[in-house]
Scaffold this motif. Structure first.
Motif, PDB file in Angstrom:
ATOM      1  N   HIS A   1       0.883  -1.240   0.098  1.00 51.83           N
ATOM      2  CA  HIS A   1       0.000   0.006  -0.016  1.00 51.83           C
ATOM      3  C   HIS A   1       0.815   1.218  -0.143  1.00 51.83           C
ATOM      4  O   HIS A   1       0.553   2.278  -0.465  1.00 51.83           O
ATOM      5  CB  HIS A   1      -0.897   0.023   1.121  1.00 51.83           C
ATOM      6  CG  HIS A   1      -1.765   1.209   1.189  1.00 51.83           C
ATOM      7  ND1 HIS A   1      -3.065   1.163   0.439  1.00 51.83           N
ATOM      8  CD2 HIS A   1      -1.795   2.382   1.792  1.00 51.83           C
ATOM      9  CE1 HIS A   1      -3.816   2.206   0.827  1.00 51.83           C
ATOM     10  NE2 HIS A   1      -3.151   2.799   1.376  1.00 51.83           N
TER      11      HIS A   1
ATOM     12  N   GLU B   1      -3.365  10.117  -1.877  1.00 51.10           N
ATOM     13  CA  GLU B   1      -3.687   9.601  -0.842  1.00 51.10           C
ATOM     14  C   GLU B   1      -4.137  10.376   0.383  1.00 51.10           C
ATOM     15  O   GLU B   1      -3.481  11.412   0.744  1.00 51.10           O
ATOM     16  CB  GLU B   1      -3.090   8.542  -0.251  1.00 51.10           C
ATOM     17  CG  GLU B   1      -3.673   7.718   0.858  1.00 51.10           C
ATOM     18  CD  GLU B   1      -3.175   6.438   1.077  1.00 51.10           C
ATOM     19  OE1 GLU B   1      -3.611   5.875   2.013  1.00 51.10           O
ATOM     20  OE2 GLU B   1      -2.116   5.690   0.349  1.00 51.10           O
ATOM     21  N   GLN B   2      -5.562  10.480   0.833  1.00 49.22           N
ATOM     22  CA  GLN B   2      -5.899  11.341   2.099  1.00 49.22           C
ATOM     23  C   GLN B   2      -6.319  10.659   3.234  1.00 49.22           C
ATOM     24  O   GLN B   2      -7.358  10.974   4.034  1.00 49.22           O
ATOM     25  CB  GLN B   2      -6.915  12.399   1.438  1.00 49.22           C
ATOM     26  CG  GLN B   2      -6.423  13.458   0.344  1.00 49.22           C
ATOM     27  CD  GLN B   2      -7.474  14.184   0.155  1.00 49.22           C
ATOM     28  OE1 GLN B   2      -8.205  14.640   0.760  1.00 49.22           O
ATOM     29  NE2 GLN B   2      -7.634  14.362  -1.305  1.00 49.22           N
ATOM     30  N   THR B   3      -5.973   9.063   3.384  1.00 50.94           N
ATOM     31  CA  THR B   3      -6.735   8.310   4.457  1.00 50.94           C
ATOM     32  C   THR B   3      -6.078   8.767   5.697  1.00 50.94           C
ATOM     33  O   THR B   3      -6.450   8.054   6.696  1.00 50.94           O
ATOM     34  CB  THR B   3      -6.383   6.909   3.946  1.00 50.94           C
ATOM     35  OG1 THR B   3      -4.810   6.838   3.895  1.00 50.94           O
ATOM     36  CG2 THR B   3      -6.837   6.602   2.480  1.00 50.94           C
TER      37      THR B   3
ATOM     38  N   ALA C   1       0.152   5.210   4.748  1.00 55.33           N
ATOM     39  CA  ALA C   1      -0.394   5.816   3.484  1.00 55.33           C
ATOM     40  C   ALA C   1       0.781   6.223   2.621  1.00 55.33           C
ATOM     41  O   ALA C   1       2.051   6.409   2.923  1.00 55.33           O
ATOM     42  CB  ALA C   1      -1.070   7.361   4.082  1.00 55.33           C
ATOM     43  N   SER C   2       0.374   6.142   1.330  1.00 53.68           N
ATOM     44  CA  SER C   2       1.331   6.503   0.393  1.00 53.68           C
ATOM     45  C   SER C   2       1.717   7.872   0.047  1.00 53.68           C
ATOM     46  O   SER C   2       1.091   8.652  -0.045  1.00 53.68           O
ATOM     47  CB  SER C   2       0.906   5.939  -0.999  1.00 53.68           C
ATOM     48  OG  SER C   2       1.699   6.270  -2.212  1.00 53.68           O
TER      49      SER C   2
ATOM     50  N   MET D   1      -1.332   6.314  -5.646  1.00 53.32           N
ATOM     51  CA  MET D   1      -2.119   5.671  -4.492  1.00 53.32           C
ATOM     52  C   MET D   1      -2.771   4.176  -4.797  1.00 53.32           C
ATOM     53  O   MET D   1      -3.098   4.088  -6.270  1.00 53.32           O
ATOM     54  CB  MET D   1      -3.177   6.588  -4.272  1.00 53.32           C
ATOM     55  CG  MET D   1      -4.055   5.747  -2.969  1.00 53.32           C
ATOM     56  SD  MET D   1      -5.559   6.727  -2.683  1.00 53.32           S
ATOM     57  CE  MET D   1      -6.334   5.579  -1.350  1.00 53.32           C
ATOM     58  N   HIS D   2      -2.689   3.351  -4.222  1.00 51.14           N
ATOM     59  CA  HIS D   2      -3.264   1.958  -4.464  1.00 51.14           C
ATOM     60  C   HIS D   2      -4.846   2.174  -4.013  1.00 51.14           C
ATOM     61  O   HIS D   2      -5.392   1.638  -3.276  1.00 51.14           O
ATOM     62  CB  HIS D   2      -3.162   0.960  -3.638  1.00 51.14           C
ATOM     63  CG  HIS D   2      -1.937   0.077  -4.366  1.00 51.14           C
ATOM     64  ND1 HIS D   2      -2.238  -0.835  -5.599  1.00 51.14           N
ATOM     65  CD2 HIS D   2      -0.532  -0.102  -4.062  1.00 51.14           C
ATOM     66  CE1 HIS D   2      -0.920  -1.155  -5.878  1.00 51.14           C
ATOM     67  NE2 HIS D   2      -0.116  -1.002  -5.106  1.00 51.14           N
ATOM     68  N   GLY D   3      -5.524   3.085  -4.807  1.00 50.72           N
ATOM     69  CA  GLY D   3      -7.021   3.655  -4.748  1.00 50.72           C
ATOM     70  C   GLY D   3      -8.082   2.744  -5.219  1.00 50.72           C
ATOM     71  O   GLY D   3      -9.049   2.899  -4.901  1.00 50.72           O
TER      72      GLY D   3
ATOM     73  N   PRO E   1      -9.484   9.086  -2.882  1.00 46.43           N
ATOM     74  CA  PRO E   1      -8.488   9.126  -2.004  1.00 46.43           C
ATOM     75  C   PRO E   1      -8.565   9.023  -0.481  1.00 46.43           C
ATOM     76  O   PRO E   1      -7.540   8.861   0.161  1.00 46.43           O
ATOM     77  CB  PRO E   1      -8.165  10.725  -2.269  1.00 46.43           C
ATOM     78  CG  PRO E   1      -9.417  11.306  -2.636  1.00 46.43           C
ATOM     79  CD  PRO E   1     -10.270  10.243  -3.403  1.00 46.43           C
TER      80      PRO E   1
ATOM     81  N   ALA F   1      -9.814   3.036   2.020  1.00 39.24           N
ATOM     82  CA  ALA F   1      -8.931   2.551   2.998  1.00 39.24           C
ATOM     83  C   ALA F   1      -9.675   1.200   3.787  1.00 39.24           C
ATOM     84  O   ALA F   1     -10.058   1.327   4.886  1.00 39.24           O
ATOM     85  CB  ALA F   1      -8.555   3.418   4.342  1.00 39.24           C
TER      86      ALA F   1
END
Length: 415
Positions: free
Chosen positions: A31, A91-93, A98-99, A114-116, A387, A390
């Motif tokens: 991830h 990414e906004q997790t 996080a990436s 990102m692995h979105g 984004p 998760a």
């Protein structure tokens, strides 16, 4: 005396909690280190290293694709695919893993990655499946061809692997299975016979006009006006040329023209994304698009626009008999209430290249990786391509590995 906690993957198979913990760390690593479609070099090396460590023969295919061949005596041959690419998303997790990775698009732009879409979950589940089947050879017999496929997001990877001799270099399976994580409760599986996802096509259309000063429109052939007419007319295809019961989408996603407000430009460019449920509808819609853009160009006394294909996704067709076989395994392992017939989605998938290329059945399903309480108030967590996407790492590993194992043992399992 120590007690080893066990985790139930299927009705008949459990593993130590330490096994799940190991693959949660694999998931977190993947991830945090996503790569764009066609650029999955580090991801491929990581997969190769893991397979080699398990003693599984493997080889590269399609530049960044990896194929592992796991044999266990006589029996059927089965293919199982996991896609490996990430997306250009920031990414906004706020996860601690996080990436912060970046990549380069074909036009040279640097973008966050990102692995979105959950492909990190798919890789992890396939590697955990490989480890489990290596350790528990009593569960199965036959040959499993593990296909770690790049470029799913751009419809590049599956065909690239086939074109690179996948089925000349690996044993030919009697079926190919694939799965996808979605924003569903853990233990839930969506599957259907027939078309599981939509066919998709993306085109770039360049409209050729004649440049002139804004004060002298009579000297121009305005590509913006012509292209705008095309965009509006394209929206009538679904509403007026298809039956109301036929699901289809025609989207114009980008439109670019001109550099200054007082210059009528020489050309305009827009991109189209088309989603259709089957081959016949695809042919109808694509032919209508060509007819409309050519006719509008002719009405403006300009040459026919230039159309270039950006990508095309094949059908993702679940062979009905093979699907029933896998569904029965899911129902036995997770209970009949866990399995729901999926609606036809407008999303697209390129896994169909792998099975259709050799004329064998394909089966594709979706599984959940979220705790039920997240759905309690009628809401649901962020979905794929967000984004904020998760999945819970622990739940994702258990859900993905369990459904993969159940599907594979439907073909390779010993009674």
């Amino acid at each position: 005396m120590s007690i080893t906690t066990k985790v139930q993957l299927t009705a008949t198979t459990e593993v130590p909690e330490s096994f799940i913990d190991e693959y949660v760390e694999v998931y977190k690593h993947l991830h945090a280190h996503p790569e764009l479609s066609g650029q999955e070099f580090e991801t491929a090396s990581y997969i190769e290293s893991h397979l080699t460590g398990l003693g599984i023969e493997n080889f590269r295919c399609g530049v960044t694709g990896v194929v592992g061949i796991l044999e266990n005596g006589d029996g059927p041959i089965l293919g199982f695919r996991a896609d490996t690419d990430g997306l250009p998303i920031a990414e906004q997790t706020q996860l601690d893993y996080a990436s912060i990775a970046t990549g380069e698009l074909p036009d040279g732009a640097t973008v966050p990655v990102m692995h979105g879409c959950g492909h990190d979950t798919h890789i992890t589940a396939a590697l955990a499946l490989a480890a489990l089947l290596t350790e528990r050879r009593d569960l199965w017999s036959g040959t499993l061809v593990l296909i770690f496929q790049p470029g799913e997001e751009t419809a590049y990877g599956a065909k690239a692997m086939v074109d690179d001799g996948l089925w000349e270099r690996a044993p030919k399976p009697e079926a190919v299975l694939a799965q996808h994580v979605l924003a569903l409760e853990r233990g839930k599986i969506l599957i259907r016979g027939g078309h599981m996802a939509s066919l998709a096509d993306s085109w770039k259309v360049t409209v050729h006009g004649k440049q002139a000063h804004g004060s002298q429109p009579q000297e121009s052939i305005d590509p913006i006006v012509a292209a705008a007419a095309m965009v509006l007319r394209l929206q009538t295809i679904v509403s007026r040329e298809l039956a109301p019961s036929t699901p289809a989408v025609v989207t114009v996603g980008t439109f670019h023209a001109g550099l200054k407000e007082n210059i009528i430009p020489e050309s305009a460019e827009f991109t189209i994304n088309v989603r259709t449920p089957d081959e016949a509808t695809r042919d109808t819609v694509l032919a209508a698009i060509r007819r409309i853009i050519d006719a509008e160009a002719a009405a403006s006394a300009m040459p026919a626009p230039t159309v270039s294909e950006l990508n095309t996704f094949p059908r993702c067709y679940n062979d009905p008999q093979a699907t029933l076989r896998v569904m029965d395994a899911f129902a036995a392992d997770f209970g009949p209430d866990a399995v729901t017939e999926a609606p036809l989605g407008m999303g697209s998938e390129d896994a169909g290249w792998l099975s259709d290329a050799i004329g064998v059945p394909g089966v594709y399903w979706a599984f959940g990786a979220y705790e039920p309480e997240l759905f309690a108030d009628g809401t649901s967590p962020a979905g794929n391509h967000s984004p904020f996407f998760a999945p819970d790492a622990h739940t994702a590993v258990i859900g993905g590995t369990g459904s993969a194992l159940s599907g594979v043992l439907a073909y390779l399992g010993r009674d």
